[in-house]
Structures are given as structure tokens and as C-alpha cells.
Design a protein around this motif. Structure first.
Motif, short mmCIF file in Angstrom:
data_model
loop_
_atom_site.label_atom_id
_atom_site.label_comp_id
_atom_site.label_asym_id
_atom_site.label_seq_id
_atom_site.Cartn_x
_atom_site.Cartn_y
_atom_site.Cartn_z
N GLY A 63 45.54 10.31 -44.78
CA GLY A 63 44.94 11.63 -44.91
C GLY A 63 45.87 12.59 -45.61
O GLY A 63 46.93 12.22 -46.09
N GLY A 64 45.46 13.82 -45.66
CA GLY A 64 46.23 14.83 -46.37
C GLY A 64 46.05 14.68 -47.87
O GLY A 64 45.41 13.74 -48.35
N SER A 65 46.59 15.61 -48.60
CA SER A 65 46.54 15.57 -50.06
C SER A 65 47.95 15.34 -50.57
O SER A 65 48.80 16.22 -50.44
CB SER A 65 46.00 16.89 -50.61
N PRO A 66 48.23 14.16 -51.13
CA PRO A 66 49.58 13.89 -51.63
C PRO A 66 49.88 14.69 -52.89
O PRO A 66 49.01 14.89 -53.73
CB PRO A 66 49.57 12.40 -51.90
N ILE A 67 51.11 15.16 -52.98
CA ILE A 67 51.57 15.93 -54.14
C ILE A 67 52.93 15.38 -54.54
O ILE A 67 53.77 15.11 -53.69
CB ILE A 67 51.72 17.43 -53.77
N LYS A 68 53.14 15.24 -55.85
CA LYS A 68 54.43 14.76 -56.34
C LYS A 68 55.02 15.83 -57.25
O LYS A 68 54.37 16.28 -58.18
CB LYS A 68 54.25 13.45 -57.08
N VAL A 69 56.25 16.24 -56.94
CA VAL A 69 56.98 17.20 -57.77
C VAL A 69 58.25 16.50 -58.20
O VAL A 69 59.13 16.24 -57.38
CB VAL A 69 57.30 18.50 -57.01
N GLY A 70 58.33 16.16 -59.48
CA GLY A 70 59.46 15.36 -59.95
C GLY A 70 59.39 13.99 -59.30
O GLY A 70 58.38 13.32 -59.35
N GLU A 71 60.46 13.60 -58.63
CA GLU A 71 60.50 12.32 -57.92
C GLU A 71 60.16 12.47 -56.44
O GLU A 71 60.03 11.47 -55.73
CB GLU A 71 61.90 11.70 -58.06
N ASP A 72 60.05 13.70 -55.96
CA ASP A 72 59.80 13.93 -54.54
C ASP A 72 58.32 13.95 -54.21
O ASP A 72 57.50 14.45 -54.99
CB ASP A 72 60.43 15.27 -54.10
N GLU A 73 57.98 13.39 -53.04
CA GLU A 73 56.58 13.34 -52.61
C GLU A 73 56.38 14.24 -51.39
O GLU A 73 57.19 14.25 -50.47
CB GLU A 73 56.18 11.90 -52.28
N MET A 102 47.32 10.38 -56.75
CA MET A 102 48.28 11.34 -56.28
C MET A 102 48.41 12.43 -57.33
O MET A 102 48.54 12.16 -58.50
CB MET A 102 49.64 10.65 -56.05
N SER A 103 48.39 13.68 -56.89
CA SER A 103 48.53 14.80 -57.80
C SER A 103 49.97 14.95 -58.24
O SER A 103 50.87 14.85 -57.44
CB SER A 103 48.10 16.10 -57.10
N THR A 104 50.17 15.18 -59.53
CA THR A 104 51.50 15.48 -60.03
C THR A 104 51.50 16.93 -60.47
O THR A 104 50.69 17.34 -61.28
CB THR A 104 51.86 14.56 -61.22
N ILE A 105 52.39 17.69 -59.91
CA ILE A 105 52.48 19.12 -60.19
C ILE A 105 53.60 19.35 -61.20
O ILE A 105 54.68 18.78 -61.07
CB ILE A 105 52.78 19.92 -58.90
N ALA A 106 53.34 20.19 -62.18
CA ALA A 106 54.33 20.48 -63.20
C ALA A 106 55.19 21.68 -62.80
O ALA A 106 55.62 22.44 -63.64
CB ALA A 106 53.65 20.74 -64.53
N ALA A 107 55.42 21.85 -61.51
CA ALA A 107 56.26 22.95 -61.04
C ALA A 107 57.72 22.52 -61.11
O ALA A 107 58.05 21.35 -60.96
CB ALA A 107 55.89 23.31 -59.61
N LYS A 108 58.60 23.48 -61.33
CA LYS A 108 60.02 23.18 -61.38
C LYS A 108 60.57 22.95 -59.98
O LYS A 108 61.55 22.28 -59.79
CB LYS A 108 60.77 24.31 -62.05
N SER A 109 59.90 23.52 -58.99
CA SER A 109 60.38 23.41 -57.61
C SER A 109 59.19 23.46 -56.66
O SER A 109 58.18 24.08 -56.95
CB SER A 109 61.33 24.58 -57.32
N ILE A 110 59.34 22.83 -55.53
CA ILE A 110 58.29 22.85 -54.51
C ILE A 110 58.13 24.27 -53.95
O ILE A 110 57.08 24.62 -53.44
CB ILE A 110 58.58 21.81 -53.40
N LYS A 111 59.16 25.10 -54.09
CA LYS A 111 59.09 26.49 -53.60
C LYS A 111 58.03 27.30 -54.37
O LYS A 111 57.62 28.35 -53.92
CB LYS A 111 60.45 27.16 -53.70
#
Length: 105
Positions: A80-90, A1-10
């Protein structure tokens, strides 16, 4: 699962025909008020569209508009799809043609 270092999903903007969705959580409480354990709650295949790319291009170079808009509820495949995790949210990224249905309420 990809972990993104973004502060927000926006901060994520899908490209081409990709659609960013978040799975809708199943109810953990019955209509009678009984709380269900996590192991008894089945994961739903419903998701809310958060962001949509501008659309893919056809053979003539014309843009094909996506079939969903942010805020829509959709039926997504079990896998399927590409999972992304931002903080604790998936979240998940799907291509527009991978979505199974739009749920009209």
C-alpha cells in the motif's frame, strides 16, 4: 513507482491527511559482526515519519489533526501507500488512517 525531479525530499509537502515516510533499513550485520547478504535481509515494516500534512476535514469542516508528527517511528502495512523515488532514495506516502501503529521508544 513515481520518480520526482525534486532536488530534495524537503521540497515535498504532504497534503491533507497524508504522511511521508521512509522505511527503516534492516540490519545487514549480526550482533557477532557477520555481514548478511541482501537476499537474507527481510524488509522491515517500520518507518520514520519525515513530513505530515495539516490534516483532513470532518463533515462540519473542522480540521482533524494528524496522529503522528515528523520524527515519529511508525508501523506501516506490508503493501500500500504511494511509492516515491527522489534520486536513489525511496519514500512512501500513506494516509494517516493507513498507518498501523506509532512506535513509542
Amino acid at each position: 513507482m513515481s520518480t520526482i525531479a525534486a532536488k530534495s525530499i524537503k521540497a515535498l509537502a504532504p497534503l491533507l491527511d497524508r504522511v511521508l515516510v521512509q522505511r527503516i533499513k534492516a540490519e545487514t550485520k549480526t550482533a557477532g559482526g557477520i555481514f548478511l547478504p541482501e537476499s537474507a535481509v527481510k524488509e522491515l515494516n517500520e518507518a520514520k515519519v519525515l513530513a505530515v500534512g495539516p490534516g483532513a476535514f470532518d463533515r462540519d469542516g473542522k480540521r482533524i489533526a494528524p496522529s503522528v508528527q515528523p520524527g515519529d517511528k511508525v508501523l506501516i502495512p506490508q503493501f500500500g501507500g504511494s511509492p516515491i523515488k527522489v534520486g536513489e532514495d525511496e519514500y512512501s506516502l500513506f494516509r494517516d488512517h493507513e498507518l498501523l501503529a506509532k512506535i513509542n521508544e
